[in-house]
Scaffold this active site. Structure first.
Site, PDB file in Angstrom:
ATOM      1  N   ASP A  10       0.845  -1.195   0.000  1.00 61.70           N
ATOM      2  CA  ASP A  10       0.000   0.000   0.000  1.00 61.70           C
ATOM      3  C   ASP A  10       0.893   1.262   0.000  1.00 61.70           C
ATOM      4  OD1 ASP A  10      -2.330   1.706   0.568  1.00 61.70           O
ATOM      5  OD2 ASP A  10      -1.423   1.864   2.563  1.00 61.70           O
ATOM      6  N   ASP A  12      -0.271   5.255   0.764  1.00 68.34           N
ATOM      7  CA  ASP A  12      -0.464   6.260   1.822  1.00 68.34           C
ATOM      8  C   ASP A  12      -0.635   5.593   3.191  1.00 68.34           C
ATOM      9  OD1 ASP A  12      -0.753   8.685   3.056  1.00 68.34           O
ATOM     10  OD2 ASP A  12      -2.414   9.377   1.804  1.00 68.34           O
ATOM     11  N   ASP A 206      -1.470  -0.253   5.981  1.00 68.88           N
ATOM     12  CA  ASP A 206      -1.736   0.393   7.278  1.00 68.88           C
ATOM     13  C   ASP A 206      -3.210   0.375   7.651  1.00 68.88           C
ATOM     14  OD1 ASP A 206      -2.198   2.366   5.098  1.00 68.88           O
ATOM     15  OD2 ASP A 206      -2.855   3.598   6.786  1.00 68.88           O
TER      16      ASP A 206
END
Ligand SMILES: [Mg+2]
Length: 256
Positions: A10, A12, A206
């Protein structure tokens, strides 16, 4: 610990945080490169091109080439290209989406579309929404890059692509097929590109609701990192735990 032959990563919250650097991220990518482990950056963002995302990563000292970036724009294009070669698509979206569709040989049309495709469009107009609704009512299949309802900006949460999609969905009564995380379509498209076996590929992210859920639904092992949205205290009562969790990717490098 299992050795992973491929990493889906991922952006951001994992490689950077908004406009802020995450120190461990460049070290993590360099470690993958040193060990010759293939990886792909996976993002729900469909508005930027591979080149624009690459430039952003390079700005944070993260080595990346355009072909290392896999966005929902590309996933949607490859997914539709395989369903129907040269399909006629009515598209609401920005450069990233148009660019990916052209590269895939899909035809962008204003009417008689096979598919209506919606991605984030900051120049959205009533006329575009109306045309999308008319095409869906005339029988076009409804596809949306991702279901994110809100996206963070400096001054608060802006409407995401899920909100634009919801307007068309509410008016037509038709639910779209979503491509992006947490759905499996983007994961399966990414696996085709990276070419590693599911059982030897790990999803790193995240956000529990998108990245980790996407990994779990697609049958991959998952690594959750607490440098973005989800916090360590959030994982106490989850029904499906990530396979691993670390405070920063430096903790993971030590185990590789
Ligand atoms: Mg994230």
């Amino acid at each position: 610990m299992k050795h992973y032959e491929g990493y889906l990563i991922d952006l951001d919250g994992t490689m950077y945080r908004g406009n802020e650097k995450i120190d461990a991220a460049p070290r993590f990518i360099r470690t993958l490169q040193e060990k010759d482990i293939p990886y792909l950056f996976l993002t729900n963002n469909a508005s930027l091109t591979q080149k624009q995302i690459t430039e952003k990563l390079n700005g944070f000292d993260i080595p990346a080439r355009a072909e290392d970036v896999f966005s929902t724009a590309i996933a949607t294009a490859t997914f539709l290209g395989r369903k129907k070669k040269g399909a006629r698509c009515f598209v609401i979206g920005e450069e990233g989406l148009h660019n990916a569709f052209q590269k895939e040989g899909l035809e962008i049309v204003q009417n008689n579309a096979d598919y209506v495709v919606i991605g984030l469009d900051r120049h959205l107009t009533y006329d575009k929404l109306a045309a999308a609704c008319l095409e869906i009512r005339a029988g076009a299949k409804f596809i949306s890059t991702n279901s994110d309802l809100a996206i963070p900006r400096e001054d608060g949460l802006y409407p995401g692509n899920g909100a634009i999609t919801a307007a068309v969905s509410a008016s037509t009564g038709v639910e779209p097929v979503f491509v992006g995380k947490p759905e499996s379509i983007i994961m399966n498209e990414a696996l085709r590109i990276i070419g590693t076996d599911k059982s030897r590929t790990i999803m790193v992210g995240d956000n529990y609701k998108t990245d980790i859920q996407a990994g779990i639904r697609a049958g991959l092992d998952t690594l959750m990192v607490f440098t973005g949205i989800s916090k360590r205290e959030d994982i106490g009562n989850l029904p499906d735990m990530p396979t691993y969790h670390v405070d920063t990717l430096d903790d993971w490098i030590k185990k590789m």
